[in-house]
Design a protein around this motif. Sequence first.
Motif, PDB file in Angstrom:
ATOM      1  N   UNK B  47      10.756 -75.265 -40.567  1.00 47.28           N
ATOM      2  CA  UNK B  47      12.063 -75.528 -41.180  1.00 47.28           C
ATOM      3  C   UNK B  47      13.148 -74.780 -40.413  1.00 47.28           C
ATOM      4  N   UNK B  48      12.814 -73.577 -39.925  1.00 50.29           N
ATOM      5  CA  UNK B  48      13.797 -72.799 -39.175  1.00 50.29           C
ATOM      6  C   UNK B  48      14.176 -73.522 -37.881  1.00 50.29           C
ATOM      7  N   UNK B  49      13.166 -74.135 -37.232  1.00 48.98           N
ATOM      8  CA  UNK B  49      13.438 -74.899 -36.006  1.00 48.98           C
ATOM      9  C   UNK B  49      14.392 -76.041 -36.295  1.00 48.98           C
ATOM     10  N   UNK B  50      14.124 -76.721 -37.413  1.00 44.42           N
ATOM     11  CA  UNK B  50      14.965 -77.871 -37.771  1.00 44.42           C
ATOM     12  C   UNK B  50      16.410 -77.425 -37.984  1.00 44.42           C
ATOM     13  N   UNK B  51      16.584 -76.315 -38.702  1.00 49.00           N
ATOM     14  CA  UNK B  51      17.936 -75.801 -38.945  1.00 49.00           C
ATOM     15  C   UNK B  51      18.604 -75.448 -37.619  1.00 49.00           C
ATOM     16  N   UNK B  52      17.827 -74.844 -36.709  1.00 50.33           N
ATOM     17  CA  UNK B  52      18.375 -74.459 -35.409  1.00 50.33           C
ATOM     18  C   UNK B  52      18.787 -75.702 -34.610  1.00 50.33           C
ATOM     19  N   UNK B  53      17.910 -76.704 -34.633  1.00 56.03           N
ATOM     20  CA  UNK B  53      18.223 -77.954 -33.920  1.00 56.03           C
ATOM     21  C   UNK B  53      19.480 -78.611 -34.486  1.00 56.03           C
ATOM     22  N   UNK B  54      19.587 -78.591 -35.819  1.00 53.89           N
ATOM     23  CA  UNK B  54      20.754 -79.200 -36.453  1.00 53.89           C
ATOM     24  C   UNK B  54      22.022 -78.484 -36.021  1.00 53.89           C
ATOM     25  N   UNK B  55      21.955 -77.133 -35.993  1.00 57.31           N
ATOM     26  CA  UNK B  55      23.128 -76.364 -35.588  1.00 57.31           C
ATOM     27  C   UNK B  55      23.473 -76.661 -34.129  1.00 57.31           C
ATOM     28  N   UNK B  56      22.414 -76.773 -33.310  1.00 60.36           N
ATOM     29  CA  UNK B  56      22.609 -77.042 -31.886  1.00 60.36           C
ATOM     30  C   UNK B  56      23.308 -78.381 -31.672  1.00 60.36           C
ATOM     31  N   UNK B  57      22.913 -79.391 -32.469  1.00 55.60           N
ATOM     32  CA  UNK B  57      23.486 -80.727 -32.332  1.00 55.60           C
ATOM     33  C   UNK B  57      24.798 -80.860 -33.100  1.00 55.60           C
ATOM     34  N   UNK B  58      25.175 -79.824 -33.852  1.00 56.69           N
ATOM     35  CA  UNK B  58      26.402 -79.890 -34.640  1.00 56.69           C
ATOM     36  C   UNK B  58      26.246 -80.676 -35.920  1.00 56.69           C
ATOM     37  N   UNK B  59      25.007 -80.958 -36.328  1.00 55.42           N
ATOM     38  CA  UNK B  59      24.802 -81.799 -37.508  1.00 55.42           C
ATOM     39  C   UNK B  59      25.035 -81.046 -38.815  1.00 55.42           C
ATOM     40  N   UNK B  60      25.199 -79.699 -38.721  1.00 55.10           N
ATOM     41  CA  UNK B  60      25.483 -78.957 -39.946  1.00 55.10           C
ATOM     42  C   UNK B  60      26.983 -78.923 -40.238  1.00 55.10           C
ATOM     43  N   UNK B  61      27.769 -79.462 -39.320  1.00 57.99           N
ATOM     44  CA  UNK B  61      29.227 -79.466 -39.504  1.00 57.99           C
ATOM     45  C   UNK B  61      29.627 -80.549 -40.504  1.00 57.99           C
ATOM     46  N   UNK B  62      30.826 -80.393 -41.116  1.00 57.68           N
ATOM     47  CA  UNK B  62      31.310 -81.465 -42.006  1.00 57.68           C
ATOM     48  C   UNK B  62      31.571 -82.756 -41.222  1.00 57.68           C
ATOM     49  N   UNK B  63      31.550 -83.881 -41.960  1.00 55.30           N
ATOM     50  CA  UNK B  63      31.657 -85.209 -41.354  1.00 55.30           C
ATOM     51  C   UNK B  63      32.890 -85.349 -40.469  1.00 55.30           C
ATOM     52  N   UNK B  64      34.047 -84.899 -40.986  1.00 54.24           N
ATOM     53  CA  UNK B  64      35.289 -85.078 -40.232  1.00 54.24           C
ATOM     54  C   UNK B  64      35.253 -84.325 -38.908  1.00 54.24           C
TER      55      UNK B  64
END
Lengths: 310, 322
Positions: B47-64
């Motif tokens: 799960x930590x890897x997934x969170x890291x990948x999401x942050x790396x791709x910017x997917x944790x940012x708001x939609x706008x």
Amino acid sequence: MSLSTAQPGANPRSGGSTAWRRFRRHRLAVVSLWVLALLFAVVVSAPALEVMLGLDADAVNLFARMAPPGAAHWLGTDELGRDLLLRLLHGGRVSLLVGFTAAVAAAVIGATLGLISGYFGGRVDAIVMRFADGVISLPLLPLLIVLAAIDPGKLGLPEEISGSQSFSLYRIVVIIALVGWPTVARLVRAATLSLRQREFVLVALAQGFGPARIMFRHILPNTASPILVATTLTVGNVILFESVLSFLGLGIQPPMPSWGNMLTGAQDLISEAPALALWPGTLIFLTVISFNLLGDGLQAALDPRSRRVG
Amino acid sequence: MIGFILTRAAQSAFVLLVMSFIIYVLLGLMPGDPIDLMIGADPNVTAADIARLKALQGLDQPLLDRYGAWLANALEGDFGYSRLFSKPVLEVLRPRLLNSLILMAVSLALALMVAIPAGIHAARRPGSWTDQAINLLCFAGVSVPPFWLALLLILLFAVSLGALPASGMQTIGDGGLLDRIRYMILPILTLSAAGIAGYTRHTRAAMIEVLREDYIRTARAKGLAERRVVWRHALRNALLPVVTIAALDFGSLFSGALITETMFSWLGMGKTIYDAVMGNDYNLALVGLLLATGVTLIANILADIAYAWLDPRISYRVERGS
């Protein structure tokens, strides 16, 4: 011109019998009406036929795949051994249901927007009509495919709705209504623009009625003819769109049959079982052309001014 | 005139911008998740890897914010990579746009070449049996489901007669001009059917209107041959609305191309958009849809310009449709 123009009967164009006589002169439209009535009757009686034949439309029988027509299966069976005739009738129920519901929904949206646009004019009118132009001119099918591919769970719809059998039916009705309204909106707007200046509307204004009451009580009833014609033509277009989306796997989801999704597998089997491709397509074609001819006949009957030379 | 073109171009650019946002949001609502697709079913990913990948791709940012970042990159010409093709999106789309444009241009030309004479023929004898036959054929053309027409053509020409290939763009190892033309015939017949029906009806209506004009009566009174009156004096004026409608109708041509290309495995924009949506290739679907929208908007502007330019009665300062 006097106030009596608002009363039915005083205006020769609103006379029902004249319109009916004009309609009957349009032979193709009369034939279409009969075809549609027959189709409707047959499709409605599908469950009765199912009982009579002692068959189940959803019963899969892999030992009787693509059987030729015979006593047990009047039109043969499909690629999973299901009775083709019953599948066609049930598919017809779905396709006609989607056609009517989506066309009526589109007509309600279109009539409301057309009334507002034509009544208020100015900036409201400009925005609504630009929007209608945009919806008509954009490449619709590619955009509809994205709309149809949306995951309902991500929209926050609960599982019991999005997971249900008939969800794909609701979804396609909503999607098609969203893009089907401009035709009706344009016609109602045009009618509203001219009706707004008529005496009976001015009298209603002088009596102090609000815009909502004038639009829906005084103007809307007088736009019934164009709405009826446009809705009839829209039913045909909706059935076409439904069949395309279902064919591409984005409309009605199997095992629920529709004429469109019955053709999905037909391309791969076209050399082995051409009948599977011929029947549903013929029914779509027949239904759509009947609705289009019926709409043409209604237009000729209800709005003689629009009738072209011929 | 320049001002008119600039205004229309600015309007279209705005529409394109709005569409890019709408499509961006809609694609985000499609099933699946880019990270899930990336890691597949790899059990070693935590799960930590997934969170890291999401942050790396910017997917944790708001939609706008994500849309803003995409737009900034897009304006610099970076449209991202296609997941299905593992190539930059533009590299995938460029040859396919060309394939689509070839298919659409030939179909449009064929449709106009058939529809204009047919429409004129019907208009010269309104109510005659040929007029009625043409009218019925037009109704058939707009009522036939395009994918079913394609199936029928495949059944007749590829399966029964074996005369033409059922799908594809060229024979492997051949690929000469004649070979390619053989592969184009069925897709073009499918795509032009609806156009032929539509344009015939418009030509007929426009011709009937023009033939009632005073200058036609004048031309006839001068003793000009009927052929010359119809083909020179009337056609020139009747053609204007027909050509305009053909250009304004570009969006539905694109819709038709999507079906045709999918049926015949023609590697064009429509099939690519369909495959991208079905295969969760978000970047490819987004840019493909925007390109389709952009081409349609350009066709609409050209129609407006042609209309304003060819018809002196229309002032180009007046908004169309108002």
